[in-house]
Structures are given as structure tokens and as C-alpha cells.
Scaffold this motif. Structure first.
Motif, PDB file in Angstrom:
ATOM      1  N   SER A 108      33.993  82.480   7.482  1.00  0.00           N
ATOM      2  CA  SER A 108      32.723  82.376   6.751  1.00  0.00           C
ATOM      3  C   SER A 108      32.153  83.774   6.514  1.00  0.00           C
ATOM      4  N   PRO A 109      31.610  84.034   5.314  1.00  0.00           N
ATOM      5  CA  PRO A 109      31.019  85.350   5.040  1.00  0.00           C
ATOM      6  C   PRO A 109      29.925  85.693   6.047  1.00  0.00           C
ATOM      7  N   GLY A 110      30.055  86.865   6.647  1.00  0.00           N
ATOM      8  CA  GLY A 110      29.057  87.312   7.611  1.00  0.00           C
ATOM      9  C   GLY A 110      29.153  86.652   8.963  1.00  0.00           C
ATOM     10  N   GLY A 111      30.210  85.853   9.190  1.00  0.00           N
ATOM     11  CA  GLY A 111      30.323  85.120  10.449  1.00  0.00           C
ATOM     12  C   GLY A 111      31.133  85.842  11.506  1.00  0.00           C
ATOM     13  N   THR A 112      31.364  85.144  12.608  1.00  0.00           N
ATOM     14  CA  THR A 112      32.062  85.748  13.748  1.00  0.00           C
ATOM     15  C   THR A 112      33.527  86.054  13.434  1.00  0.00           C
ATOM     16  N   THR A 113      34.182  85.134  12.714  1.00  0.00           N
ATOM     17  CA  THR A 113      35.595  85.354  12.386  1.00  0.00           C
ATOM     18  C   THR A 113      35.758  86.580  11.510  1.00  0.00           C
ATOM     19  N   GLU A 114      34.890  86.730  10.550  1.00  0.00           N
ATOM     20  CA  GLU A 114      34.957  87.898   9.679  1.00  0.00           C
ATOM     21  C   GLU A 114      34.791  89.186  10.483  1.00  0.00           C
ATOM     22  N   ALA A 115      33.866  89.171  11.429  1.00  0.00           N
ATOM     23  CA  ALA A 115      33.651  90.351  12.272  1.00  0.00           C
ATOM     24  C   ALA A 115      34.890  90.678  13.090  1.00  0.00           C
ATOM     25  N   ARG A 118      37.653  92.000  10.795  1.00  0.00           N
ATOM     26  CA  ARG A 118      37.361  93.365  10.369  1.00  0.00           C
ATOM     27  C   ARG A 118      37.782  94.363  11.454  1.00  0.00           C
ATOM     28  N   ALA A 119      37.548  93.995  12.705  1.00  0.00           N
ATOM     29  CA  ALA A 119      37.952  94.866  13.806  1.00  0.00           C
ATOM     30  C   ALA A 119      39.472  94.992  13.879  1.00  0.00           C
ATOM     31  N   LEU A 120      40.167  93.882  13.672  1.00  0.00           N
ATOM     32  CA  LEU A 120      41.629  93.929  13.675  1.00  0.00           C
ATOM     33  C   LEU A 120      42.158  94.808  12.547  1.00  0.00           C
ATOM     34  N   THR A 121      41.551  94.680  11.371  1.00  0.00           N
ATOM     35  CA  THR A 121      41.966  95.497  10.229  1.00  0.00           C
ATOM     36  C   THR A 121      41.728  96.971  10.496  1.00  0.00           C
ATOM     37  N   SER A 122      40.581  97.276  11.063  1.00  0.00           N
ATOM     38  CA  SER A 122      40.250  98.671  11.368  1.00  0.00           C
ATOM     39  C   SER A 122      41.215  99.260  12.394  1.00  0.00           C
ATOM     40  N   ALA A 123      41.684  98.419  13.280  1.00  0.00           N
ATOM     41  CA  ALA A 123      42.614  98.881  14.323  1.00  0.00           C
ATOM     42  C   ALA A 123      44.059  98.946  13.825  1.00  0.00           C
ATOM     43  N   GLY A 124      44.282  98.570  12.552  1.00  0.00           N
ATOM     44  CA  GLY A 124      45.627  98.645  11.989  1.00  0.00           C
ATOM     45  C   GLY A 124      46.523  97.500  12.406  1.00  0.00           C
TER      46      GLY A 124
END
Length: 277
Positions: A230-237, A240-246
Motif C-alpha cells: 500500500s502507498p505509504g504503508g509498512t510494506t513499502e517502507a 524501500r529499505a531492501l532496495t537501498s541496501a541493494g
């Protein structure tokens, strides 16, 4: 294929033995196992699964319908040298060795129908994901019998031999990646205050549920991921952290390095065989 002889008694051999015996694919009394020196290991397999240990004269090899090569790759040449004179010409060979080509096996054992496969240790519970390739000497009926044997312990995908390196990296080694993920999730959950037994149950059910969703819905993984996000939800957060960590790059690198190592194992074995001949 009534009589099966396993040459090697490690974790992969045990996983396949466990699976085919538990599924009733073969009668345990028709399964034999041998290894280089570890008698205690052989006794454990015999006591656990009701199979038999190959006798000192290795007479069982002369009557074997199927010989399963399940040694460590570095030990396969010594094993083939020992068993080659004893095999009957109708015996079919199934390899579960990473990186060792069918040409190499034919060089060591002579002209036989040869299947090169890569199951995984989930074979022990009938949930293996197995890739397999066959040589030109394999008869159609023998091929179908091997496919039936491996299908009893999970799914089987026939591929070109060269693709088995990637299959090894993906599904052969794959359970370890999932266990590593489960370890990380469990540690993170405990850090967040969840008790270990509760975290373990939640993780197992989450992994199992996601796998079932993939299989039963037949939807693309990306769509299933988007449906949870969901936009702005916990899964998105979290994503995003996984993506940032590569995260994706790490997965790509994981498969790439494992495939490369599979190819290296085959190349190393060929070099060692050449230098010792």
C-alpha cells in the motif's frame, strides 16, 4: 529399475534415499549404499531407512539397474575407477554431482545411459526442485523411469546440460538461501521483541503461504508484491529499505557466483583427472 546403488552417502544421497523410501517409490531392500570409508555413516543410513550396505566384494554393482553417483565432486574419479570394472553394461547412471559433466562420467565409467541431475535437499520430504539432462545413450524407457523416480520426490525440469550450472545455483543451492533469509528474519523479529518460537512459526507460515500463493494463483511475483504494498504503508517502507541496501543486486550476485563456482568445479575436476592420468 529394481536395484539402486548409491555411490556416496552424504547429505544429498540421504535426501534422495529418504524421499524415495518414504514415498514408496522403491522398496528399501532394493536400495544399496557405499562410501569411501565411513562405516558409521553407512550404518546410520541402514538403520534409519532400512536399506542395505554394499558388501565388501561390491557384488551389488554387477546387478545394479541404476547407479547414483553422489560422492563429493573431488572424490568422483577415485569412485569411478573403483566401480567401473564391476558395472554391467545395462546399468544406467544418475549423477547428482555439481559441476561434473556427462562426458567426464562417460570417460570414467564407459558407455552407459547417463543422466546428470541437480536435486536439492528438500527431496527428503518430497519437495525437491530438480533439473536434469540426459546423454544420447539413454533409452527412452530408462529416461521415463528416471523422471518418474525423481518426480516422486518433487518436480523435475529437463534442461540442456550447460543450463545445469544455473539450476545448481538457483534451486540446488536455493534452500540454503531461504534458510539464510529465515535466519535474518528471525533475528530481526527477536530484536523487535518477538519471542523466538513465535517468530519461527510466523516466518515458516509466511514463507509457505507466499510460495503457495505463487503456485496457486500463477500470478507474476511483481504483481503479488504490488498487491501487498500500500502507498505509504509498512510494506513499502520495508521494501524501500531492501532496495537501498541493494537487495536485488545481492541476489543477482548470489546466483552469478554460485553458477560460476559450479563451472569451476567441473573445470577443476577435468584438470585434476588429466594431470593424474
Amino acid at each position: 529399475m529394481e536395484k539402486i546403488v548409491f555411490v556416496g552417502a552424504g547429505s544429498m544421497a540421504e535426501a534422495v534415499i529418504s524421499g524415495i523410501c518414504k514415498q514408496g517409490t522403491v522398496t528399501p531392500s532394493n536400495v544399496f549404499v557405499m562410501n569411501r570409508a565411513d562405516e558409521a555413516r553407512l550404518q546410520l543410513l541402514q538403520n534409519t531407512y532400512g536399506i542395505s550396505i554394499v558388501s565388501a566384494d561390491k557384488n551389488e554393482l554387477s546387478n545394479a539397474d541404476l547407479v547414483v553417483l553422489a560422492t563429493k565432486p573431488k572424490d568422483v574419479y577415485t569412485a569411478m575407477e573403483q566401480i567401473s570394472p564391476l558395472l554391467n553394461e545395462r546399468a544406467v547412471v544418475l549423477s547428482v554431482l555439481a559441476g561434473v559433466s556427462m562426458d567426464t562420467i562417460e570417460l570414467g565409467l564407459g558407455k552407459h545411459g547417463i543422466a546428470r541431475s541437480m536435486p536439492n535437499t528438500s527431496a527428503a520430504i518430497g519437495k525437491s526442485a530438480t533439473g536434469i539432462a540426459f546423454n544420447s545413450s539413454m533409452k527412452s524407457i530408462e529416461k521415463q523411469e528416471i523422471l518418474a523416480l525423481l518426480s516422486s520426490i518433487g518436480i523435475v525440469a529437463e534442461v540442456e546440460e550447460d543450463d545445469l550450472h544455473a539450476v545448481t545455483a538457483l534451486s540446488g543451492s536455493g534452500p540454503a538461501y531461504i534458510y539464510y533469509l529465515a535466519e535474518a528474519l528471525e533475528t530481526a523479529a527477536m530484536r523487535a521483541g518477538i519471542e523466538q518460537p513465535i517468530a519461527r512459526d510466523l516466518i515458516i507460515q509466511t514463507i509457505e503461504g507466499a510460495a503457495c500463493m505463487l503456485r496457486q494463483t500463477q500470478e507474476e511475483p511483481a504483481l503479488l508484491r504490488e498487491n501487498v504494498t500500500s502507498p505509504g504503508g509498512t510494506t513499502e517502507a520495508g521494501l524501500r529499505a531492501l532496495t537501498s541496501a541493494g537487495f536485488q543486486e545481492a541476489v543477482f550476485s548470489c546466483i552469478e557466483h554460485a553458477e560460476k563456482r559450479s563451472r569451476e568445479l567441473g573445470s577443476t575436476e577435468v584438470k585434476e583427472s588429466t594431470s593424474s592420468s
